[in-house]
Scaffold this motif. Structure first.
Motif, mmCIF file in Angstrom:
data_model
loop_
_atom_site.group_PDB
_atom_site.id
_atom_site.type_symbol
_atom_site.label_atom_id
_atom_site.label_comp_id
_atom_site.label_asym_id
_atom_site.label_seq_id
_atom_site.Cartn_x
_atom_site.Cartn_y
_atom_site.Cartn_z
ATOM 1 N N SER A 221 0.826 -1.211 0.000
ATOM 2 C CA SER A 221 0.000 0.000 0.000
ATOM 3 C C SER A 221 0.858 1.258 0.000
ATOM 4 C CB SER A 221 -0.929 -0.006 1.222
ATOM 5 O OG SER A 221 -1.757 -1.143 1.232
ATOM 6 N N VAL A 222 1.962 1.242 0.783
ATOM 7 C CA VAL A 222 2.871 2.392 0.821
ATOM 8 C C VAL A 222 3.465 2.649 -0.558
ATOM 9 C CG1 VAL A 222 5.114 3.202 1.675
ATOM 10 C CG2 VAL A 222 3.466 2.190 3.260
ATOM 11 N N ILE A 223 3.951 1.603 -1.195
ATOM 12 C CA ILE A 223 4.616 1.749 -2.496
ATOM 13 C C ILE A 223 3.619 2.171 -3.576
ATOM 14 C CG2 ILE A 223 5.820 0.488 -4.316
ATOM 15 C CD1 ILE A 223 7.019 -1.233 -1.984
ATOM 16 N N ILE A 224 2.437 1.554 -3.590
ATOM 17 C CA ILE A 224 1.407 1.924 -4.568
ATOM 18 C C ILE A 224 1.021 3.389 -4.395
ATOM 19 C CG2 ILE A 224 -1.013 1.575 -5.240
ATOM 20 C CD1 ILE A 224 -0.587 -1.418 -4.634
ATOM 21 N N GLY A 225 0.856 3.817 -3.146
ATOM 22 C CA GLY A 225 0.491 5.209 -2.879
ATOM 23 C C GLY A 225 1.550 6.178 -3.356
ATOM 24 N N GLU A 226 2.822 5.861 -3.087
ATOM 25 C CA GLU A 226 3.908 6.754 -3.494
ATOM 26 C C GLU A 226 4.076 6.805 -5.004
ATOM 27 O OE1 GLU A 226 6.832 6.505 0.433
ATOM 28 O OE2 GLU A 226 7.279 5.295 -1.341
ATOM 29 N N VAL A 227 3.928 5.650 -5.658
ATOM 30 C CA VAL A 227 4.136 5.586 -7.108
ATOM 31 C C VAL A 227 2.991 6.262 -7.863
ATOM 32 C CG1 VAL A 227 4.261 4.026 -9.092
ATOM 33 C CG2 VAL A 227 5.591 3.527 -7.027
ATOM 34 N N LEU A 228 1.751 5.978 -7.446
ATOM 35 C CA LEU A 228 0.590 6.479 -8.192
ATOM 36 C C LEU A 228 0.182 7.896 -7.809
ATOM 37 C CD1 LEU A 228 -1.786 3.370 -8.354
ATOM 38 C CD2 LEU A 228 -0.125 4.150 -10.040
ATOM 39 N N PHE A 229 0.352 8.254 -6.529
ATOM 40 C CA PHE A 229 -0.195 9.531 -6.069
ATOM 41 C C PHE A 229 0.854 10.522 -5.619
ATOM 42 C CE2 PHE A 229 -3.294 6.123 -5.295
ATOM 43 C CZ PHE A 229 -4.322 6.561 -6.121
ATOM 44 N N GLY A 230 2.140 10.150 -5.728
ATOM 45 C CA GLY A 230 3.212 11.106 -5.494
ATOM 46 C C GLY A 230 3.518 11.356 -4.029
ATOM 47 N N LEU A 243 -4.795 6.564 -0.046
ATOM 48 C CA LEU A 243 -5.230 6.230 -1.400
ATOM 49 C C LEU A 243 -4.561 4.950 -1.894
ATOM 50 C CD1 LEU A 243 -5.175 9.789 -3.016
ATOM 51 C CD2 LEU A 243 -7.168 8.498 -2.214
ATOM 52 N N GLY A 244 -3.308 4.735 -1.495
ATOM 53 C CA GLY A 244 -2.598 3.519 -1.873
ATOM 54 C C GLY A 244 -3.236 2.283 -1.270
ATOM 55 N N ALA A 245 -3.657 2.378 0.004
ATOM 56 C CA ALA A 245 -4.316 1.252 0.668
ATOM 57 C C ALA A 245 -5.647 0.921 -0.007
ATOM 58 C CB ALA A 245 -4.531 1.566 2.145
ATOM 59 N N ILE A 246 -6.397 1.970 -0.374
ATOM 60 C CA ILE A 246 -7.681 1.757 -1.060
ATOM 61 C C ILE A 246 -7.449 1.143 -2.441
ATOM 62 C CG2 ILE A 246 -9.684 2.923 -2.064
ATOM 63 C CD1 ILE A 246 -9.398 5.001 0.215
ATOM 64 N N THR A 247 -6.457 1.667 -3.166
ATOM 65 C CA THR A 247 -6.142 1.152 -4.503
ATOM 66 C C THR A 247 -5.727 -0.309 -4.433
ATOM 67 O OG1 THR A 247 -5.401 3.348 -5.192
ATOM 68 C CG2 THR A 247 -4.716 1.489 -6.559
ATOM 69 N N TYR A 248 -4.906 -0.643 -3.445
ATOM 70 C CA TYR A 248 -4.470 -2.040 -3.283
ATOM 71 C C TYR A 248 -5.670 -2.955 -3.090
ATOM 72 C CZ TYR A 248 -2.708 -6.229 -1.022
ATOM 73 O OH TYR A 248 -2.470 -7.545 -0.694
ATOM 74 N N ARG A 249 -6.612 -2.540 -2.256
ATOM 75 C CA ARG A 249 -7.790 -3.380 -1.999
ATOM 76 C C ARG A 249 -8.664 -3.510 -3.241
ATOM 77 N NH1 ARG A 249 -7.472 -7.161 1.605
ATOM 78 N NH2 ARG A 249 -5.911 -6.452 3.086
ATOM 79 N N ILE A 250 -8.759 -2.429 -4.018
ATOM 80 C CA ILE A 250 -9.537 -2.504 -5.262
ATOM 81 C C ILE A 250 -8.865 -3.460 -6.240
ATOM 82 C CG2 ILE A 250 -10.264 -1.189 -7.298
ATOM 83 C CD1 ILE A 250 -10.708 1.212 -5.449
ATOM 84 N N ILE A 251 -7.530 -3.390 -6.335
ATOM 85 C CA ILE A 251 -6.791 -4.311 -7.206
ATOM 86 C C ILE A 251 -7.031 -5.753 -6.796
ATOM 87 C CG2 ILE A 251 -4.467 -5.096 -7.846
ATOM 88 C CD1 ILE A 251 -3.567 -2.158 -7.631
ATOM 89 N N ILE A 252 -6.949 -6.026 -5.477
ATOM 90 C CA ILE A 252 -7.180 -7.378 -4.977
ATOM 91 C C ILE A 252 -8.597 -7.839 -5.289
ATOM 92 C CG2 ILE A 252 -7.396 -8.769 -2.870
ATOM 93 C CD1 ILE A 252 -4.528 -8.254 -3.735
ATOM 94 N N ALA A 253 -9.568 -6.942 -5.129
ATOM 95 C CA ALA A 253 -10.963 -7.298 -5.407
ATOM 96 C C ALA A 253 -11.156 -7.683 -6.872
ATOM 97 C CB ALA A 253 -11.879 -6.132 -5.038
ATOM 98 N N PHE A 254 -10.542 -6.916 -7.774
ATOM 99 C CA PHE A 254 -10.672 -7.228 -9.200
ATOM 100 C C PHE A 254 -9.910 -8.497 -9.569
ATOM 101 C CE2 PHE A 254 -12.044 -2.763 -9.775
ATOM 102 C CZ PHE A 254 -13.170 -2.998 -10.552
ATOM 103 N N VAL A 255 -8.770 -8.711 -8.950
ATOM 104 C CA VAL A 255 -7.996 -9.930 -9.210
ATOM 105 C C VAL A 255 -8.787 -11.161 -8.793
ATOM 106 C CG1 VAL A 255 -5.973 -11.241 -8.437
ATOM 107 C CG2 VAL A 255 -5.707 -8.872 -9.154
ATOM 108 N N LEU A 256 -9.445 -11.082 -7.647
ATOM 109 C CA LEU A 256 -10.283 -12.192 -7.199
ATOM 110 C C LEU A 256 -11.481 -12.380 -8.127
ATOM 111 C CD1 LEU A 256 -10.311 -11.613 -3.323
ATOM 112 C CD2 LEU A 256 -9.192 -13.467 -4.565
ATOM 113 N N LYS A 257 -12.049 -11.259 -8.584
ATOM 114 C CA LYS A 257 -13.195 -11.319 -9.496
ATOM 115 C C LYS A 257 -12.811 -11.998 -10.809
ATOM 116 C CE LYS A 257 -17.389 -10.046 -10.824
ATOM 117 N NZ LYS A 257 -18.606 -10.601 -10.198
ATOM 118 N N MET A 258 -11.547 -11.832 -11.215
ATOM 119 C CA MET A 258 -11.077 -12.436 -12.470
ATOM 120 C C MET A 258 -10.751 -13.916 -12.311
ATOM 121 S SD MET A 258 -8.623 -9.274 -13.668
ATOM 122 C CE MET A 258 -7.778 -10.226 -14.928
ATOM 123 N N GLY A 259 -10.828 -14.426 -11.093
ATOM 124 C CA GLY A 259 -10.682 -15.863 -10.911
ATOM 125 C C GLY A 259 -9.433 -16.332 -10.199
ATOM 126 N N MET A 260 -8.598 -15.401 -9.668
ATOM 127 C CA MET A 260 -7.410 -15.843 -8.938
ATOM 128 C C MET A 260 -7.838 -16.528 -7.640
ATOM 129 S SD MET A 260 -4.229 -13.700 -7.284
ATOM 130 C CE MET A 260 -3.243 -13.556 -8.771
#
Length: 297
Positions: A221-230, A243-260
């Protein structure tokens, strides 16, 4: 689809508090603190046991915060007073907290079904559980960011930030770096335990294993936040962590939705963090730094 996103946002806001705690040790103090894997479960354990014992949920969250701060204090004392390396100090505290958390709960997990939680007030106003979690989570994140922004602007807060950047310079200024390290670890683990208490009440149970892999989730979450939101200034950096923590959870939700498979989530997270941390090295391999020599030199 909307429910999936709302669920991810609600969970992301709760994990954002933990992410900010990880940021304090990892980025500000430059310490890889594994205490968080025990303190997040400790916060959940204390809150769950307190609520089932009839204590007000908000007081239970406060007790969880104090429990996490105590865990950070132990790690800080092991590192600064007994001169045990920071990484090993965190590991020792994490191991000890597993048994302590079992002692607190009396068993491996505690159910909070049909119990009043910190979200009950919002649900009584007509909000769904997801919306109640989002409302309280947003309030907590904004409060934590505002308090930390003020605190790290004070003299002692600046001393903590300086300790991570250049401890030798800080000691030369007459500041006790042992105290600043302990304070940073106390604040960090207090926030992590607070997050654990909120997460346990949102999922209606506390489990002794819920902290496993949490440090990797926090780093992702720290790295995603720094990379995407500066990271332009300290305030925007704190906001980017949420925002990084929220983005990470959204990514995980979509990854699970895709069948992982859910069993592969921690592997996916570990790979994500490893790639993100290795990006500077990868860039150097792809585009090697060129050394230019001026004529006559």
């Amino acid at each position: 689809m909307l429910q999936i996103i709302l669920g991810a946002v609600s969970l992301g806001l709760l994990w954002a508090v933990m992410t900010i705690g990880v940021y304090i040790t990892y980025r500000i103090l430059d310490i890889a603190d594994l205490t968080v894997e025990g303190s997040i479960a400790m916060g959940a354990a204390i809150a769950a046991q307190a609520i089932t014992g009839g204590i007000n949920p908000y007081i239970a969250v406060g007790l969880a915060l104090l429990g996490g701060m105590a865990a950070g204090l132990v790690t800080g004392l092991l590192h600064t007073q007994l001169k045990i390396p920071a990484l090993l100090s965190g590991i020792l505290t994490m191991i000890a907290l597993y048994s302590i958390n079992l002692r607190i709960m009396g068993k491996a997990n505690v159910s909070l079904l049909k119990m009043n939680t910190v979200y009950t007030v919002f649900e009584n106003l007509g909000l769904s559980r997801n919306n109640a979690v989002i409302a309280l989570g947003l309030i907590c994140v904004l409060a934590v960011i505002s308090i930390l922004y003020w605190f790290f602007g004070t003299e002692i807060g600046c001393a903590i930030r300086a300790t991570g950047n250049n401890p030798h310079m800080v000691r030369a200024q007459g500041i006790n770096t042992d105290i600043t390290k302990i304070l940073g670890l106390v604040i960090s683990n207090g926030l992590v335990a607070l997050s654990g208490a909120l997460i346990a009440q949102s999922q209606s149970f506390a489990d002794v294993q819920m902290g496993t892999g949490s440090i990797v989730i926090g780093l992702a979450s720290v790295i995603i936040g720094e990379v995407l939101f500066g990271k332009r200034n300290f305030y925007s950096r704190l906001v980017s962590l949420a925002l990084g923590a929220i983005t990470y959870r959204i990514i995980i939700a979509f990854v699970l939705k895709m069948g992982m498979p859910a069993n592969d989530l921690k592997l996916f997270t570990a790979i994500t963090v490893a790639v993100a941390l290795a990006l500077p090295t990868i860039k150097n391999y792809i585009h090697p730094a060129r050394i230019t020599i001026k004529e006559g030199e």
